[in-house]
Design a protein around this motif. Structure first.
Motif, PDB file in Angstrom:
ATOM      1  N   GLN A 117       0.823  -1.208   0.000  1.00  0.00           N
ATOM      2  CA  GLN A 117       0.000   0.000   0.000  1.00  0.00           C
ATOM      3  C   GLN A 117       0.865   1.270   0.000  1.00  0.00           C
ATOM      4  OE1 GLN A 117      -0.734  -2.730   2.118  1.00  0.00           O
ATOM      5  NE2 GLN A 117      -2.185  -3.325   0.511  1.00  0.00           N
ATOM      6  N   VAL A 162       1.306   4.053  -3.286  1.00  0.00           N
ATOM      7  CA  VAL A 162       1.032   5.482  -3.085  1.00  0.00           C
ATOM      8  C   VAL A 162       2.289   6.304  -3.383  1.00  0.00           C
ATOM      9  CG1 VAL A 162       0.455   7.260  -1.395  1.00  0.00           C
ATOM     10  CG2 VAL A 162      -0.825   5.111  -1.434  1.00  0.00           C
ATOM     11  N   TYR A 220       2.984   6.495  -7.089  1.00  0.00           N
ATOM     12  CA  TYR A 220       2.137   7.521  -7.698  1.00  0.00           C
ATOM     13  C   TYR A 220       2.709   8.908  -7.445  1.00  0.00           C
ATOM     14  CZ  TYR A 220      -1.992  10.433  -8.574  1.00  0.00           C
ATOM     15  OH  TYR A 220      -2.850  11.394  -9.024  1.00  0.00           O
ATOM     16  N   ILE A 221       3.122   9.156  -6.193  1.00  0.00           N
ATOM     17  CA  ILE A 221       3.701  10.455  -5.850  1.00  0.00           C
ATOM     18  C   ILE A 221       5.016  10.672  -6.603  1.00  0.00           C
ATOM     19  CG2 ILE A 221       4.717  11.811  -3.962  1.00  0.00           C
ATOM     20  CD1 ILE A 221       2.654  10.480  -2.105  1.00  0.00           C
ATOM     21  N   ALA A 234      -0.631   3.323 -11.959  1.00  0.00           N
ATOM     22  CA  ALA A 234      -0.159   4.449 -11.146  1.00  0.00           C
ATOM     23  C   ALA A 234       0.609   5.446 -12.003  1.00  0.00           C
ATOM     24  CB  ALA A 234       0.727   3.942 -10.011  1.00  0.00           C
ATOM     25  N   SER A 277      -1.763   7.340 -14.383  1.00  0.00           N
ATOM     26  CA  SER A 277      -2.638   8.227 -13.618  1.00  0.00           C
ATOM     27  C   SER A 277      -1.905   9.503 -13.225  1.00  0.00           C
ATOM     28  CB  SER A 277      -3.146   7.520 -12.354  1.00  0.00           C
ATOM     29  OG  SER A 277      -3.895   6.371 -12.684  1.00  0.00           O
ATOM     30  N   ILE A 320      -6.712  13.437  -7.597  1.00  0.00           N
ATOM     31  CA  ILE A 320      -5.607  12.778  -6.882  1.00  0.00           C
ATOM     32  C   ILE A 320      -6.138  11.912  -5.748  1.00  0.00           C
ATOM     33  CG2 ILE A 320      -3.621  13.208  -5.380  1.00  0.00           C
ATOM     34  CD1 ILE A 320      -2.987  15.648  -7.120  1.00  0.00           C
ATOM     35  N   THR A 322      -7.861   8.867  -7.224  1.00  0.00           N
ATOM     36  CA  THR A 322      -6.851   7.979  -7.805  1.00  0.00           C
ATOM     37  C   THR A 322      -6.153   7.155  -6.742  1.00  0.00           C
ATOM     38  OG1 THR A 322      -6.449   9.457  -9.688  1.00  0.00           O
ATOM     39  CG2 THR A 322      -4.694   7.912  -9.111  1.00  0.00           C
ATOM     40  N   ILE A 323      -5.725   7.791  -5.677  1.00  0.00           N
ATOM     41  CA  ILE A 323      -5.043   7.069  -4.596  1.00  0.00           C
ATOM     42  C   ILE A 323      -5.967   6.019  -3.990  1.00  0.00           C
ATOM     43  CG2 ILE A 323      -4.096   7.312  -2.270  1.00  0.00           C
ATOM     44  CD1 ILE A 323      -2.886   9.980  -3.156  1.00  0.00           C
ATOM     45  N   LEU A 361      -6.144   3.111  -6.414  1.00  0.00           N
ATOM     46  CA  LEU A 361      -4.889   2.355  -6.428  1.00  0.00           C
ATOM     47  C   LEU A 361      -4.772   1.467  -5.186  1.00  0.00           C
ATOM     48  CD1 LEU A 361      -2.381   5.083  -7.708  1.00  0.00           C
ATOM     49  CD2 LEU A 361      -3.120   3.033  -8.937  1.00  0.00           C
ATOM     50  N   LEU A 362      -5.170   1.999  -4.047  1.00  0.00           N
ATOM     51  CA  LEU A 362      -5.163   1.191  -2.818  1.00  0.00           C
ATOM     52  C   LEU A 362      -6.127   0.028  -2.940  1.00  0.00           C
ATOM     53  CD1 LEU A 362      -5.030   4.007  -0.088  1.00  0.00           C
ATOM     54  CD2 LEU A 362      -3.227   2.369  -0.661  1.00  0.00           C
TER      55      LEU A 362
END
Length: 503
Positions: A395, A399, A402-403, A443, A446, A487, A490-491, A494-495
């Motif tokens: 997880q 994240v 993505y960042i 990710a 996105s 955002i 999206t997060i 993704l999780l």
């Protein structure tokens, strides 16, 4: 109060913003260590700082493309000239169409037809542009639609920002939630060694949720503007925009098309249909009808040679073929309408001149990548990200991935370039913490998608804003809350993907 005080701070032009970023990247090549991935392994390289000459040459080299010497570790940068020339041919095409007056009458008829339900256009058009983005990466080719749609949106009571948002936000949300886009999902999947269809269920959820969110966002803004035009973020330039886009009161324009104008509009629509059909990679979708037809046509005796043995099938075209399409159809429309040869040429040239500034922006934006590649700092930045993401839970890893891709997407706005540069590293890294390569790909695209909605390094964004006569500061103000919402959503998705492996 002085005039200067009244105006306050004025955001620099798109050209100035991009040139400043190029200069900043040049400074970074003196500070960030040079390096390159050789056979998948990062190795430090001799520093290659970029100077004033390199900054000045970056847009030129971006327009023409960079071709490093054999054996050099400096990355090649694809030429922007094909996109720029495509934009110029679109401008020439529109110049001829405008000369016939068919668009003015067509817009007037649309205004009349949708009187009282103008916002339905948003509900129809945004998902269509999002569909183009998710299937074949609709990007630069949207430049052809702005001069058409922005006047329509203004004529029905909205503003230029609404027209730009429908196209730019719609198409780029589609790219963000890419399902089959060969320039993002396709290249990333191939680099990661997985099938394009892996993870498609989650991406479809992305597409539905984010398309609905962005469509609602634009619909709500348009509704507010229609009720009170002074609420428009571009209200101060409305009169200038109305003149620039030749938007007239629908009551002062005839809403009945002549037979010649009907023929012009038929060819106009046909041109865009052909463009869309030609850019979708049909063979990747298992559809071979266009390839089969092209093979049959070019194989015919005599006729095949007359047509041309090198004719490209629909679905295999790119910007050079698209430029040819618009140039040919512009001339054909002029002939069908009965314009004289000198009038066709002058209208075409004037139309191309109108979009020259947009064509130049595309090259300048790509100059950022030229500086980074030549300074050999791109791979160094990627390697820093790789080292920072190792040894985390699934997880936390997804994240942070993505960042990590958010600033990387700013520095490398090309989705295909970013995928090629990073996926061979990030996908194997994810497997160490039980994150599927398909989720890493989701990710990446996105993050790339959301940055390419607002990044001044994106030729698509800067070109669209130039066409819509919208300041980038105004666009950021318009997009601020929506970007935050995208955002967060999206997060969350993704999780969800880390807990549901079948997605």
């Amino acid at each position: 109060m002085s005039e200067k005080t009244k105006k306050g701070f004025k955001m620099p032009s798109s050209y100035t913003v991009l040139l400043i970023i190029i200069a900043i990247m040049a400074v970074m090549t003196w500070i960030i260590p040079a390096g390159a991935f050789v056979d998948g392994v990062y190795k430090a390289q001799p520093q290659n700082p970029q100077g004033i000459w390199d900054v000045l040459m970056a847009p030129i080299r971006a327009m023409l493309g960079t071709h490093p010497e054999e054996g050099s570790l400096i990355k090649e940068t694809s030429a922007a000239i094909d996109v720029a020339f495509f934009i110029l041919m679109v401008g020439g095409f529109l110049g001829v169409v405008n000369e016939t007056g068919a668009l003015d009458v067509g817009i007037a008829s649309i205004v009349k037809k949708y009187k009282g339900r103008e916002k339905m256009l948003i509900l129809v058009l945004m998902p269509l542009f999002a569909l183009g983005g998710t299937t074949y990466g609709m990007g630069e080719e949207t430049m052809a639609f702005y001069p058409l749609l922005v006047p329509v949106m203004m004529a029905v009571g909205f503003d230029s920002l609404t027209g730009v948002a429908i196209i730019l936000l719609g198409s780029q949300i589609g790219c963000l939630a890419s399902t089959l886009n060969p320039f993002a999902t396709g290249i990333a999947s191939a680099t990661a060694g997985v099938g394009t269809g892996d993870g498609i269920a989650l991406r479809l959820i992305f597409w539905v949720v984010l398309t609905a969110l962005s469509t609602w966002f634009v619909y709500r803004y348009a509704d507010k503007i229609q009720k009170d035009p002074t609420k428009s973020l571009v209200y101060s330039t409305r009169e200038e925009d109305l003149k620039h886009f030749n938007v007239e009161d629908s009551s002062s324009v005839a809403s009945t098309l002549s037979s010649k104008q009907k023929s012009v509009l038929f060819l106009f629509v046909l041109t865009f249909v052909l463009m869309v059909l030609s850019f979708i990679p049909w063979t990747d979708l298992g559809i071979t009808v266009f390839d089969n037809f092209n093979t049959w046509l070019t194989g015919l005796p005599v006729l095949g040679q007359i047509v041309g043995s090198s004719t490209a099938a629909l679905g295999t075209w790119y910007f050079p073929e698209g430029a040819m399409l618009f140039a040919f159809m512009g001339i054909l429309i002029g002939i069908v309408y009965g314009l004289k040869e000198d009038k066709i040429i002058s209208a075409f040239m004037n139309g191309a001149a109108d979009l020259l500034s947009v064509a130049l922006i595309v090259a300048i934006a790509r100059g950022i990548q030229v500086i980074m590649n030549d300074g050999m700092i791109t791979d160094t930045i990627l390697n820093w990200g790789k080292e920072g993401l190792s040894g985390l839970s699934s997880q936390v890893f997804i994240v942070l991935t993505y960042i990590f891709y958010l600033p990387m997407s700013f520095l490398i706005p090309s989705s295909s370039g970013l995928a090629s540069a990073t996926m061979g590293i990030m996908a194997p890294l994810g497997e160490f913490v039980n994150v599927r390569p398909s989720l890493i790909i989701t990710a990446y695209q996105s993050a790339s998608g959301v940055l390419n909605l607002i990044a001044p390094t994106s030729g698509i964004v800067m070109g669209a804003l130039a066409l819509g006569r919208i300041n980038i500061g105004t666009w950021w103000k318009f997009m601020g809350k929506l970007v935050v919402a995208i955002i967060v959503v999206t997060i969350a998705l993704l999780l969800l993907g880390t807990f549901l492996p079948f997605l």
